[in-house]
Design an enzyme around this catalytic site. Structure first.
Site, PDB file in Angstrom:
ATOM      1  N   GLY A 184       0.830  -1.203   0.000  1.00 43.37           N
ATOM      2  CA  GLY A 184       0.000   0.000   0.000  1.00 43.37           C
ATOM      3  C   GLY A 184       0.857   1.242   0.000  1.00 43.37           C
ATOM      4  N   GLY A 190       0.290   5.553   0.676  1.00 35.81           N
ATOM      5  CA  GLY A 190      -0.714   6.567   1.004  1.00 35.81           C
ATOM      6  C   GLY A 190      -0.097   7.921   1.282  1.00 35.81           C
ATOM      7  N   GLY A 227       3.049   7.623   3.663  1.00 37.43           N
ATOM      8  CA  GLY A 227       4.116   6.663   3.449  1.00 37.43           C
ATOM      9  C   GLY A 227       3.675   5.409   2.723  1.00 37.43           C
ATOM     10  CB  VAL A 236       1.834  -0.252   4.082  1.00 41.69           C
ATOM     11  CG1 VAL A 236       1.723  -1.348   5.130  1.00 41.69           C
ATOM     12  CG2 VAL A 236       1.289   1.046   4.631  1.00 41.69           C
ATOM     13  CE  LYS A 278       1.558   4.951   7.374  1.00 38.86           C
ATOM     14  NZ  LYS A 278       0.171   5.202   7.627  1.00 38.86           N
ATOM     15  CG  ASP A 316      -5.690  10.338   9.016  1.00 42.84           C
ATOM     16  OD1 ASP A 316      -6.740  10.674   8.427  1.00 42.84           O
ATOM     17  OD2 ASP A 316      -4.677   9.966   8.398  1.00 42.84           O
TER      18      ASP A 316
END
Ligand SMILES: *[C@@H]1O[C@H](CO)[C@@H](O)[C@H](O)[C@H]1NC(C)=O
Ligand SMILES: *[C@@H]1O[C@H](CO)[C@@H](O)[C@H](O)[C@H]1NC(C)=O
Ligand SMILES: *[C@@H]1O[C@H](CO)[C@@H](O)[C@H](O)[C@H]1NC(C)=O
Ligand SMILES: *[C@@H]1O[C@H](CO)[C@@H](O)[C@H](O)[C@H]1NC(C)=O
Length: 959
Positions: free
Chosen positions: A662, A664, A667, A669, A684, A793
């Site tokens: 991932g 985002g 950062g 993942v 992460k 968040d």
């Protein structure tokens, strides 16, 4: 025996009745006051912060934090930062003993000044600042004759400031800042003879001269009139405010000369006159011998500098020789002027001098001897002057010195055997320092930067560098070879040894410095082959030109980026022909036998080294596993708060493109399998394009520490934290089912996810369980942690799911740390979370748990409607869209997710949907707490029979 007891009993009843009668009147008054409080609470719509206002006895209200009592009667009300939206009613003055009303920073409003307060006849302190009051400051304001403090700033008061304010002669403090007032400042303010603080700054619509009557304010200590359109000259009377300590008239349009007696008040410490149009000479210091900061910059001043100044900008002439002798001088900031002469000898006479910033002037001579005995010094920046002579020897080891910048002068002398313990930066380029570089300097414990280019240093290159990241020793007279044992060089980023007389070979070990990005060894006498290991470095610049190197260059360097890296080494060649490199092509036919045998020997040595290295590494790996220590990658720091069965190298080796799962806003993942155990972790990696400031770094670490200490089934376990200078890795427990958003919104993102995820629909019971789990996690962080931890968040991509679809929340509280100070929060770390951001988040910095409640409400709407948070329609977020749907009177059933909508779940879904709406109320105070949310969700997920019994708690839901 019995008789006596009886008599005693009678007696005490008599006594208590007597007191009872006496106190009856009092408790009646108290009950009256209590009633007034209850009416206030009701008038203001029962605001959350006042929900504890429930009387238990006749005086219990006196223990509420908002209330101050004296002899059981209310004398003070304070609602600072309470977010109350309401008016101030006349009946507040029925609290007859009220002396203080403080409603700072709320949403109180009225179209006029609340003149009803005139009836509070004992009122001494009134703070209405930061609210929504409109209207003029009334002409009869003097009716509040007992007032001692009046603060009206940050409202919408307009019109002229009424002269009658000058009749409030009891005032000690008057604050009227940041209002749309017009006209000019009334001279009558000068009649407030008891005034100690006067703040009239930032009234951008006022245009006024500085009233000379202010000179009558003999008790005034603090005068703040910055940015308020003052014009004309500063009147001479200013020097008559004899108690003045701080004067700020900066950022106005004042003209003319500074009055001769400005520095008359003897307690004057701070004078800000910068950014005006003042001209002429700076007046002498008459009595103000305790000046700390004087900022006269950005004016049109001329002449030389009089005695006793802390901060001076853009002036010519020499510094007064007596500077520091009679004042507690802490800072001398005079950089970038045209100052001549020497630094005054007495600067540190009082032992308070912390900073000397005198760079970029034309100062000459030696540094003051007193610098050698000035342990308060932390910062000395005197680069680009014409200083000469030796550095006073005590300065090198000064107790608190952190930064010493001596570049571009003509200093002479040698480096000492050791440096100040705290010194992190020593810059001395372009001077005439000589002698050797002592081991105690290069290996100084906290030294990170040593720049000593272009001096007369000789001797060998230091072997022990401890923590140095930057070492510049170019243009000296160093000789000998580069040390082989450079284990301590691991922190180096930049190494420049060019233009010395260094001989011998380039040691292969240089190739294993993990952080090295700039390497310059040019213009020396280096010979031999270039170790191929150098090719392993991630260099941004390399210069080996003008040496006697031979053989072929490592193939990694055979490209245009290194066109200037190998010039003027006649013995060097490249394997492939390349015009840009300016090297001849290595020709195997021409290689003579001696070169071949060199190669053979190099091969054999290489092989032996490789084998030894292999043994060495495996020895370390085994040792590390046994002892649980992590020493393989010295530049990576692993911070763990528990026993781990992996090392940082296990993690680092797993950060490959294949493992990326991932990417985002903050950062990337990775999913990393720990080879020897088969365990899986999620890593992460936080963007590293910006080095965190030291303070942020500390905060980040503190947060990480708290988080890793938390053990809760619904919060993703943070296993450890690995950092290097510019990267941060957060290692979490890996959860098999990824994040909630992938399951809810797979349609639109189908291409990126594995097919197994694609074909399973998350049914309603699972969704409800996820909602409950996430609410449990949030509720724990909000209500069971002290202080509460706010996530900031919350979004469906931060809710991770394990194999059984149990929810766990990731990234708690970390988002905020990564927001750079001053950057709008919505711009950076939470930029990806549009649709989840509570409306107040963008407006204010007053943020509490309620922003998480908002975001969680959005998730509830996602779970029930199946839509994305940002997906209402073209112009609105999901929350806005859902609210409008209900406001339009359309049935909820219409917008529930078709995929999971089954008759048996319809009720629950409607319930959760409504809860979502409730959580996303615009007003933070009307949102429920996470605890309440959790209660409702738990009831929803109970079997129906149980639910009926507990139905009462759901009453607060809007129907
Ligand atoms: C009234 O209640 C307050 C707080 O609830 C308590 O501190 C106080 O002792 C009580 N006073 C009486 C007379 O019961
Ligand atoms: C206060 O409440 C009124 C209506 O009751 C509303 O119009 C106003 O916008 C509110 N003010 C703030 C700042 O929330
Ligand atoms: C005001 O305080 C005094 C004592 O300080 C008290 O006697 C009087 O009753 C109070 N007034 C009211 C209205 O409570
Ligand atoms: C400082 O002095 C220089 C040289 O006279 C001048 O150009 C510059 O405008 C001055 N700066 C200020 C802020 O007065």
């Amino acid at each position: 025996m019995k008789k006596t007891t009886l008599i005693f009993l009678h007696f005490s009843i008599y006594i208590s009745t007597f007191f009872h009668l006496l106190s009856h009147a009092n408790s009646q008054l108290s009950a009256q006051e209590q009633g007034i409080l209850q009416n206030l609470k009701k008038l203001w719509g029962n605001p959350k912060p006042l929900k504890h206002w429930i009387p238990t006895n006749s005086s219990s209200h006196c223990s509420w934090p908002e209330i101050t009592c004296s002899s059981g009667s209310i004398i003070g009300l304070s609602f600072r930062d309470y977010n109350i939206n309401g008016t101030i009613p006349p009946f507040i003055c029925n609290l007859k003993n009220l002396t203080t009303i403080d409603v700072y920073n709320n949403s109180f409003h009225s179209t006029e000044f609340p003149r009803a307060l005139y009836n509070c006849s004992k009122l001494e302190i009134l703070d209405l600042s930061q609210n929504y009051f409109y209207g003029a400051i009334p002409d009869d304001i003097h009716h509040m004759s007992q007032l001692r403090e009046l603060s009206l700033g940050g409202n919408n008061f307009d019109g002229n400031i009424s002269a009658s304010i000058g009749r409030l002669t009891g005032l000690r403090k008057l604050v009227i800042i940041s209002c749309p007032l017009t006209g000019s400042f009334p001279p009558e303010i000068g009649n407030l003879s008891n005034l100690e603080e006067l703040s009239l700054a930032s009234n951008s619509k006022i245009v006024s001269t500085f009233p000379s009557e202010f000179g009558k304010l003999k008790k005034l200590k603090f005068l703040w009139m910055a940015e308020t359109n003052l014009i004309g000259e500063i009147p001479n009377t200013i020097g008559k405010m004899e108690a003045l300590e701080k004067l700020d008239l900066s950022k106005n349009s004042l003209t003319g000369k500074i009055p001769k007696n400005l520095f008359m008040p003897k307690n004057l410490r701070i004078v800000y006159l910068h950014m005006n149009k003042l001209s002429g000479e700076i007046p002498p210091v008459v009595k103000a011998f305790n000046l700390d900061v004087v900022d006269l910059s950005e004016n049109k001043l001329t002449g030389t500098i009089p005695d006793d100044f802390g901060k001076l900008i853009n002036l010519t002439g020499s510094l007064p020789p007596e500077l520091g002798r009679y004042s507690m001088l802490e800072t001398l900031w005079v950089s970038t002027n045209r100052l001549t002469g020497q630094l005054p000898e007495h600067l540190c006479d009082n032992g308070k001098l912390v900073e000397v910033i005198a760079s970029e002037n034309q100062l000459v001579g030696e540094l003051p001897k007193s610098f050698g005995n000035c342990n308060s010094l932390e910062l000395v920046k005197i680069y680009r002057n014409n200083f000469s002579g030796n550095i006073p020897s005590g300065l090198w080891t000064s107790l608190n010195l952190k930064m010493l910048m001596l570049n571009d002068n003509s200093f002479t002398g040698e480096l000492p055997e050791r440096l100040a313990w705290n010194l992190s930066q020593l810059e001395m380029n372009n001077n005439r320092f000589s002698g050797k570089i002592p081991q105690g300097v290069s290996s100084s414990r906290n030294l990170l930067v040593l720049k000593a280019s272009n001096n007369l240093f000789n001797g060998m290159i230091p072997q022990d560098l401890s923590h140095l990241t930057t070492l510049l020793l170019d243009r000296n007279q160093l000789s000998g070879s580069i040390p082989l044992d450079i284990n301590s060089w691991k922190s180096l980023n930049t190494l420049n040894l060019s233009r010395n007389a260094i001989s011998g070979q380039i040691p292969e070990e240089l190739g294993s410095l993990p952080s090295l990005t700039e390497l310059d060894l040019s213009e020396n006498q280096l010979s031999g082959l270039i170790p191929s290991k150098l090719g392993l470095l991630k260099l941004t610049s390399l210069n080996l030109s003008s040496n006697h190197l031979t053989g072929n260059i490592p193939s990694k360097f055979e490209n245009d980026a290194y066109a200037h890296s190998f010039l003027n080494n006649p013995g060097l060649c490249a394997n492939r022909p390349s015009r840009s490199l300016n090297l001849k092509t290595c020709n195997s036919r021409l290689q003579n036998s001696s070169q071949t045998s060199y190669k053979l020997i190099a091969w054999i040595i290489g092989l032996v080294v490789a084998v030894l290295l292999g043994l060495f590494i495996s020895f370390f790996v085994i040792r590390n596993h046994k002892k649980g220590k992590h020493r393989l990658h010295l530049t990576w720091k692993l911070v763990s708060f528990q026993q781990l069965n992996f090392t940082e190298s296990d993690i680092l080796s797993g950060l490959t493109a294949n493992n990326l799962i991932g990417s985002g806003g903050s950062g990337q993942v990775y999913r990393v399998v720990i080879n020897h155990s088969g365990d899986i972790v999620a890593v992460k990696k936080i963007w590293n394009n910006r080095k965190l400031e030291e303070k942020l770094e500390k905060e980040f670490l503190a947060e990480v520490k708290i988080l890793s200490s938390i053990r809760h089934a619904n919060i993703v376990k943070l296993l450890c934290y690995i950092s290097s200078d510019n990267s941060k890795l957060l290692v979490y427990k890996y959860l098999d089912n990824h994040s909630l958003d992938r399951w809810l919104h797979r349609k639109s993102r189908a291409t990126t996810f594995s097919s197994s995820v694609n074909h399973v629909v998350l049914d309603w019971p699972k969704r409800l369980r996820i909602a409950v789990g996430a609410a449990q996690g949030l509720s724990y962080m909000h209500h069971d942690c002290s202080p509460p931890i706010v996530h900031r968040d919350v979004k469906s991509s931060n809710i991770l799911l394990d194999l059984d679809f149990n929810a766990q929340i990731a990234d708690f509280g970390l988002a905020k740390i990564l927001i750079k100070e001053g950057e709008p929060a919505t711009m950076s770390a939470v930029a990806g979370s549009f649709g989840y951001i509570a409306p107040e988040y963008a407006r204010t910095t007053r943020i509490n748990e309620k922003i998480d409640v908002y975001s969680f409400g959005v998730i509830l709407l996602e779970l029930t409607t199946g839509r994305k948070a940002n997906d209402g329609d073209e112009h609105s977020s999901l929350a806005e869209w859902a609210l409008r749907h209900i406001q339009d009177g359309k049935p909820i059933g219409d917008i529930l997710d078709e995929e999971v909508k089954e008759p048996c779940h319809l009720n629950e879904m409607c319930h959760v949907f409504r809860l979502g709406l409730y959580c996303t109320s615009t007003q933070p105070s009307t949102r429920p707490s996470m605890k309440e949310v959790l209660t409702v969700l738990l009831q929803c997920s109970q079997p129906i029979k149980n639910r009926e019994k507990n139905a009462t708690t759901t009453m607060f839901l809007p129907s």
